[in-house]
Design an enzyme around this catalytic site. Sequence first.
Site, PDB file in Angstrom:
ATOM      1  CE  LYS A 199      -3.523   2.535   2.418  1.00 12.93           C
ATOM      2  NZ  LYS A 199      -4.544   2.643   3.440  1.00 12.93           N
ATOM      3  CD  GLU A 205       9.368  -6.142   7.112  1.00 13.83           C
ATOM      4  OE1 GLU A 205       9.156  -5.008   6.634  1.00 13.83           O
ATOM      5  OE2 GLU A 205       9.112  -6.448   8.288  1.00 13.83           O
ATOM      6  N   GLY A 258      -4.809  -1.760   4.468  1.00 13.52           N
ATOM      7  CA  GLY A 258      -3.987  -2.896   4.050  1.00 13.52           C
ATOM      8  C   GLY A 258      -4.670  -4.236   4.290  1.00 13.52           C
ATOM      9  NE  ARG A 259      -6.502  -3.882  10.414  1.00 10.77           N
ATOM     10  CZ  ARG A 259      -5.808  -2.757  10.560  1.00 10.77           C
ATOM     11  NH1 ARG A 259      -4.631  -2.630   9.967  1.00 10.77           N
ATOM     12  NH2 ARG A 259      -6.275  -1.747  11.259  1.00 10.77           N
ATOM     13  CD  GLU A 344      -1.942  -4.547  11.182  1.00 12.31           C
ATOM     14  OE1 GLU A 344      -0.742  -4.821  11.361  1.00 12.31           O
ATOM     15  OE2 GLU A 344      -2.424  -4.394  10.046  1.00 12.31           O
ATOM     16  CG  HIS A 375      -4.888 -36.135  15.969  1.00  9.43           C
ATOM     17  ND1 HIS A 375      -5.210 -37.343  16.537  1.00  9.43           N
ATOM     18  CD2 HIS A 375      -5.808 -35.930  14.987  1.00  9.43           C
ATOM     19  CE1 HIS A 375      -6.246 -37.869  15.895  1.00  9.43           C
ATOM     20  NE2 HIS A 375      -6.628 -37.026  14.953  1.00  9.43           N
ATOM     21  CE  LYS A 485       5.766  -1.177  10.244  1.00  7.93           C
ATOM     22  NZ  LYS A 485       4.813  -0.531   9.369  1.00  7.93           N
TER      23      LYS A 485
HETATM   24  O1  F6P Z   1       3.210  -2.881   9.717  1.00  8.65           O
HETATM   25  C1  F6P Z   1       1.853  -3.134   9.578  1.00  8.65           C
HETATM   26  C2  F6P Z   1       1.382  -2.899   8.181  1.00  8.65           C
HETATM   27  O2  F6P Z   1       1.308  -1.539   7.941  1.00  8.65           O
HETATM   28  C3  F6P Z   1       0.054  -3.577   7.910  1.00  8.65           C
HETATM   29  O3  F6P Z   1      -1.013  -2.864   8.378  1.00  8.65           O
HETATM   30  C4  F6P Z   1       0.106  -3.724   6.432  1.00  8.65           C
HETATM   31  O4  F6P Z   1      -0.843  -4.624   5.945  1.00  8.65           O
HETATM   32  C5  F6P Z   1       1.534  -4.177   6.240  1.00  8.65           C
HETATM   33  O5  F6P Z   1       2.264  -3.463   7.225  1.00  8.65           O
HETATM   34  C6  F6P Z   1       2.122  -3.943   4.893  1.00  8.65           C
HETATM   35  O6  F6P Z   1       2.085  -2.599   4.539  1.00  8.65           O
HETATM   36  P1  F6P Z   1       2.266  -2.143   3.029  1.00  8.65           P
HETATM   37  O7  F6P Z   1       1.155  -2.750   2.252  1.00  8.65           O
HETATM   38  O8  F6P Z   1       2.206  -0.652   3.045  1.00  8.65           O
HETATM   39  O9  F6P Z   1       3.590  -2.647   2.556  1.00  8.65           O
END
Ligand code: F6P
Length: 513
Positions: A199, A205, A258-259, A344, A375, A485
């Site tokens: 987003k 990452e 995002g979610r 979240e 199990h 972060k």
């Molecule tokens: O760190 C949390 C978060 O902002 C989530 O809410 C989001 O889904 C994820 O990181 C990834 O964010 P982005 O889509 O901006 O890379």
Amino acid sequence: MTKTATITAIWERLKGLPQPSLAELFAGDDERVAKLSQRLEFDLGEFGPLGMLLDWSKTHLDDPVLDEFEELCEATGFADSRAALFDGGIVNPTEGRAATHGAMRGSGTEADVEEGEALLARMGMLVEAIHEGALGPVKHLIHIGIGGSALGPQLAVDALTRDLELVNVHVVSNIDGLALEQAFAACDPATTLIAIASKTFTTTETMTNASSALKWLSENGVDDPGGRVIALTANPEGAVEWGVDETRILPFPESVGGRYSLWSSIGFPLALAVGMEDFRAFLTGALAIDTHFRETDGRANAPLLAAFGDLYYARVRGCQTRAVFAYDERLALLPDYLQQLEMESNGKSATADGKPVNQPTAAITWGGVGTDAQHAVFQLLHQGTHLVPVDFIASIAPGDELAPAHHKSLLMNCLAQGATLMAGKASDDLACNYPGDRPSAMFLLDDCDAATLGALIAFHEHRTFAGAVLMGINPFDQFGVELGKAMAKSIDSGEGNFDPSTKALMAAAGLQS
Ligand code: F6P
């Protein structure tokens, strides 16, 4: 009485109500199953029928509790908040935004829905062009994203591509290079596309993995690695700056969280894997649940009732967790997806207007897949000291083509667990005593197809939103993830003032200059 005092009084009354056991509730009401179960049925036109049976009768919800629930909906202004969600109101006040994920599937203001349709058409054109060979032969897509930019696509692709995958999708989220290496090992660079899903287009990452993926392409004979990249983002300028060609950027609005973004271009890997028709069926299933949620009041509103049930167990019965068990391999990733969606969104301790909540908020969501979990973790559910409300999810239609004995056994086990949790079995030998009276709810899907998956996910989005409204919190921000972060960055820069334990660990891990 002020609004807060009215709401506090409702919770006090709920805590003071008699607490009959599940056995007593069934014994006292022959109509209990009929009253507390509900069949949701929709005719999706070209996408066929969609149906699921929801059964809350094995929970402790009863008429006195549900009367208070309806009072709570009134007192918290649920109907107004729901209207604001669909009318583009500012339901995310800390970030000053609407939440328009519904519009990506057709629920929202005219302008938002039109924008959603245009973005979907743009995505459809790219998907179809790729299927027709416009980017050469494409066998693999490495989808790079994290959190909401990965969990939804991963769940949906895993659920819906068991017997058909037009393009093989490999979702990579972790910064651990092993994850990306594993995807490389499964792909041929000459027939691989890279989707960068973010987003913000700034997540460490994702951007690190994206750079490494491009490097892998160029080191493995791909002349124009940049030409193999598609960006899925609410920050198209950021994607252009990063080097993605405008024609391969699939944007989505900032107001889609995002979610909650699987319905937008973040769903691109699903569309590429199953085709646009199934992707539209997925959206249409979600839209059916939007309509139910929007047009139904009180206890007949299934996601709202589910949200109240979650809160009832957290606030009145002291349950710190809730568990979700999918008796269906296709939904094996659903608990992971719901963890982010619910924790979240509603793992907060302040109200939307900045006051302490003073009562438990979201329970910890966890779970797994049945029968495996029986199990492994069900011992605690049956005899442990924690009370854990459980959701079971199963499909009447099997996902496999083996002997019917497989699916029959799967369903029998699922139903047996709910019955056993409730009935228990008394024994003088404490080690063999099952206390019973443990609640569960059942989602019995007619099938687990694209439309039903869309409906199931939208159901949980609305369950999460409704829970937030009943608690008075904002489900659409996530400030709790920021400090960690920033701390990681200050380890990198060597500027942070860390505690002795962390300093010692940094030295041991070779992270101190
Ligand atoms: O760190 C949390 C978060 O902002 C989530 O809410 C989001 O889904 C994820 O990181 C990834 O964010 P982005 O889509 O901006 O890379």
